[in-house]
Every structure is written in structure tokens, then in C-alpha cells.
Motif scaffolding. Sequence first.
Motif, mmCIF file in Angstrom:
data_model
loop_
_atom_site.group_PDB
_atom_site.id
_atom_site.type_symbol
_atom_site.label_atom_id
_atom_site.label_comp_id
_atom_site.label_asym_id
_atom_site.label_seq_id
_atom_site.Cartn_x
_atom_site.Cartn_y
_atom_site.Cartn_z
ATOM 1 N N PHE A 1 -8.181 14.068 -2.689
ATOM 2 C CA PHE A 1 -9.280 14.245 -3.652
ATOM 3 C C PHE A 1 -10.058 12.951 -3.875
ATOM 4 N N GLU A 2 -9.909 12.034 -2.927
ATOM 5 C CA GLU A 2 -10.600 10.747 -2.989
ATOM 6 C C GLU A 2 -10.210 9.944 -4.223
ATOM 7 N N LEU A 3 -9.004 10.188 -4.700
ATOM 8 C CA LEU A 3 -8.469 9.358 -5.774
ATOM 9 C C LEU A 3 -7.728 8.183 -5.149
ATOM 10 N N GLU A 4 -7.664 7.090 -5.891
ATOM 11 C CA GLU A 4 -6.952 5.914 -5.400
ATOM 12 C C GLU A 4 -5.613 5.794 -6.119
ATOM 13 N N ILE A 5 -4.638 5.261 -5.381
ATOM 14 C CA ILE A 5 -3.339 4.988 -5.995
ATOM 15 C C ILE A 5 -3.176 3.473 -6.023
ATOM 16 N N GLU A 6 -3.182 2.927 -7.217
ATOM 17 C CA GLU A 6 -3.130 1.469 -7.376
ATOM 18 C C GLU A 6 -1.758 1.066 -7.901
ATOM 19 N N PRO A 7 -0.908 0.516 -7.013
ATOM 20 C CA PRO A 7 0.402 0.054 -7.496
ATOM 21 C C PRO A 7 0.224 -1.141 -8.419
ATOM 22 N N SER A 8 0.879 -1.138 -9.541
ATOM 23 C CA SER A 8 0.794 -2.290 -10.452
ATOM 24 C C SER A 8 2.106 -3.062 -10.452
ATOM 25 N N ASN A 9 3.176 -2.319 -10.123
ATOM 26 C CA ASN A 9 4.527 -2.881 -10.156
ATOM 27 C C ASN A 9 4.908 -3.441 -11.518
ATOM 28 N N THR A 10 4.147 -3.100 -12.530
ATOM 29 C CA THR A 10 4.479 -3.499 -13.897
ATOM 30 C C THR A 10 4.468 -2.259 -14.778
ATOM 31 N N PRO A 11 5.611 -1.714 -15.060
ATOM 32 C CA PRO A 11 6.955 -2.102 -14.625
ATOM 33 C C PRO A 11 7.163 -1.790 -13.137
ATOM 34 N N PRO A 12 8.281 -2.256 -12.591
ATOM 35 C CA PRO A 12 8.539 -2.014 -11.167
ATOM 36 C C PRO A 12 8.350 -0.539 -10.787
ATOM 37 N N ARG A 13 7.743 -0.349 -9.640
ATOM 38 C CA ARG A 13 7.475 0.977 -9.058
ATOM 39 C C ARG A 13 6.338 1.730 -9.750
ATOM 40 N N VAL B 1 0.856 -1.189 0.000
ATOM 41 C CA VAL B 1 0.000 0.000 0.000
ATOM 42 C C VAL B 1 0.890 1.236 0.000
ATOM 43 N N VAL B 2 0.574 2.172 -0.858
ATOM 44 C CA VAL B 2 1.395 3.388 -0.968
ATOM 45 C C VAL B 2 1.258 4.218 0.309
ATOM 46 N N ASN B 3 2.416 4.527 0.879
ATOM 47 C CA ASN B 3 2.473 5.326 2.106
ATOM 48 C C ASN B 3 2.068 6.776 1.812
ATOM 49 N N PRO B 4 1.341 7.422 2.717
ATOM 50 C CA PRO B 4 0.929 8.819 2.441
ATOM 51 C C PRO B 4 2.096 9.761 2.158
ATOM 52 N N ASN B 5 3.252 9.478 2.757
ATOM 53 C CA ASN B 5 4.392 10.384 2.562
ATOM 54 C C ASN B 5 5.226 10.058 1.327
ATOM 55 N N GLU B 6 4.844 9.008 0.617
ATOM 56 C CA GLU B 6 5.627 8.636 -0.566
ATOM 57 C C GLU B 6 5.543 9.701 -1.648
ATOM 58 N N SER B 7 6.645 9.861 -2.356
ATOM 59 C CA SER B 7 6.673 10.752 -3.515
ATOM 60 C C SER B 7 6.312 9.978 -4.768
ATOM 61 N N LYS C 1 3.210 14.234 -3.391
ATOM 62 C CA LYS C 1 3.043 13.272 -2.312
ATOM 63 C C LYS C 1 1.723 12.503 -2.479
ATOM 64 N N ALA C 2 1.753 11.245 -2.084
ATOM 65 C CA ALA C 2 0.553 10.409 -2.182
ATOM 66 C C ALA C 2 -0.605 10.994 -1.377
ATOM 67 N N SER C 3 -0.293 11.584 -0.239
ATOM 68 C CA SER C 3 -1.367 12.147 0.602
ATOM 69 C C SER C 3 -2.140 13.248 -0.125
ATOM 70 N N LYS C 4 -1.440 14.021 -0.967
ATOM 71 C CA LYS C 4 -2.096 15.093 -1.725
ATOM 72 C C LYS C 4 -3.070 14.508 -2.753
ATOM 73 N N VAL C 5 -2.701 13.369 -3.314
ATOM 74 C CA VAL C 5 -3.565 12.711 -4.304
ATOM 75 C C VAL C 5 -4.821 12.172 -3.618
ATOM 76 N N ARG C 6 -4.611 11.541 -2.466
ATOM 77 C CA ARG C 6 -5.751 10.912 -1.764
ATOM 78 C C ARG C 6 -6.728 11.953 -1.211
#
Lengths: 130, 168
Positions: free
Chosen positions: A89-101, A6-12, A82-87
Motif C-alpha cells: 500500500f506504499e506505506l513505509e516501515i521505519e525501524p526505530s529500535n527504540t525500544p528494541p525491535r 531494512v525490514v525484510n519483506p518476509n518479516e512478521s 508480513k512487511a510485504s503486505k504493508v508495503r
Amino acid sequence: MVLPIVVNPNESLARYLSEKKGYFSTDRNAVLPRAFMPPLNLRLSVFRIDGLKLDEVWEIGQKKVIDVLPLPKPLYGMADIKASKVRKFELEIEPSNTPPRHADICGWPEKARHKSIAQQLAAEATLILK
Amino acid sequence: MNILVRNMRKTNPLVFPQNRGVSDAANDIQRETEELQQNISRSITFGDHLSEMMERLFETKQEHAINNWDGYGAKAIDEQSYKNSTRFILSLTPDIPIPEIGVEPDGEVVFEWYGGKRNVFSISMGSRNELTYAGLYGISKTYGVEHFYENVPDTLLDNINRVFSGRV
């Protein structure tokens, strides 16, 4: 570095910039709203860049974004947000890791609202030029 | 007097009433009207303001003429959005600052007035004359949809002016 599922709120998150006009302004040192307008499938592509050196960030941008584009384009830089800024707005961050990251920003509402969100994300983002 | 000034602000000599008929004859008249507007707008008589916007729109069309122009599957510029945009430009009076013009991933032409990170107003021109807009002014924001007939709706003019009014 192993990233959490799960993407951490402080992640860039990096939104790589391969367009110039309308996407960023060097004069104003600003990301412009169109950099955050979602594509037709409403999955805005970003990369999780925590723990990377800047050279490694550019390497991902070049190899995983620019080099796979159907048209030759330059890598101008990135919008860093930052991930927290995206969230916010009630947007979701879905990691796919394809490609990595890799991750997608999803959950965009109707067009008028997503234009507004794109403006606010651009205002919150930091422009980092290559 | 206020009413007179306001009406003058909204009126451009190149704005013709839009034909709302649905017959073949009505369509012919509408097409000829649009051609006439575009021909007139190419003349230098109406000044640099209009010419520059039309030039920017034309360049934008050329730059976004094919699908996938951004590498993320964006649609080519929508032809009807482009035509509507020429009418939109013709309806802007010279006191309106020249916007940045681009294309969004759905192919709609976008007009953007940028005064700073938190001082921006944007209008997307739809293919059916719908104007989808959003503005950000400090911590205030606005968004919505208006319809475009002969004149730019007051809501949008007020927002454009807000970018340059220093009211952020």
C-alpha cells in the motif's frame, strides 16, 4: 538474533491489541480494521518479531506496550502481518529500535484511503490471541 | 413504484430538514431541533432498532470521553461528531442492519458493518457533516467522502446493502 536495518519483506510485524471492541473478533477469528487505523501522528506502532518464541513476543508486548500505557489495559493478543503486505500500500516501515525491535508504519494518505488500507491490512493479518 | 419504494427506504419519521441558516435564531432552532430529535428517539415508540443504536452510541461516548483512551494519544470523542451521529442514526430506516459503533483516533464516531474479513463497510462521521467511508468486498474496494444533510446518501446505503447481499 540481529535484525537487518531494512525490514525484510518476509518479516512478521506484530501490532499488539489492547482494545477488544472493534479491534478483533474471537467469533470470526479475525483482526478488525480499527486495529490498523493510524494514530494522530500517523505513525502506527509495530514490533518486528522474527526469530522470537511466542513467550518472548508476549513479553515485549507486555513490557514495551501495555506497561507503558497511561491507562491500565490487558494484552489480548496481536495482529501478525508480513512487511510485504504493508508495503503493498506504499506505506513505509521505519525501524526505530527504540525500544528494541520497534518500528513505525508511516506514509499514510488522507483519511478515506487510510480507512481503506486499514480494512485491507486487517483482512491480510492473522489474529493471534495471548 | 420503484421510486416510491426507494424514497420510503430513505425516509425516517424522525428526520427533520436541516436548518442551514447562520443567524443566532437559526442556531437556536437547530439546537432545539436536535434536542427534540434526541428526546423523541429515547421514547420506546420507535422500536428496538433505533433504541439499540442510540444506546450503543451513548455507551461509545462514555467509553471514549477522555483524551488518550487508547494509550496512543487518541482524541476524546468529538462532541459535534457525536451530535451529527445522533442525526445519522435517526435517518437510518429499520431495514438497515445495526452497525458496530466506535471512535477513531481522531475522535470521529465510526459506524461499521462487518460481514467477514473481506466484506466490510465503514463510515466516519465528521464534525462538519462529512461522511468519510471505505468498503472492502472480496478484491473490490471503495472509499470517498460524502456530505450528510437530511438523508444518508445513496452511495452509502448501496454499500451497506452490499455487505449483506452476498455479492462478494
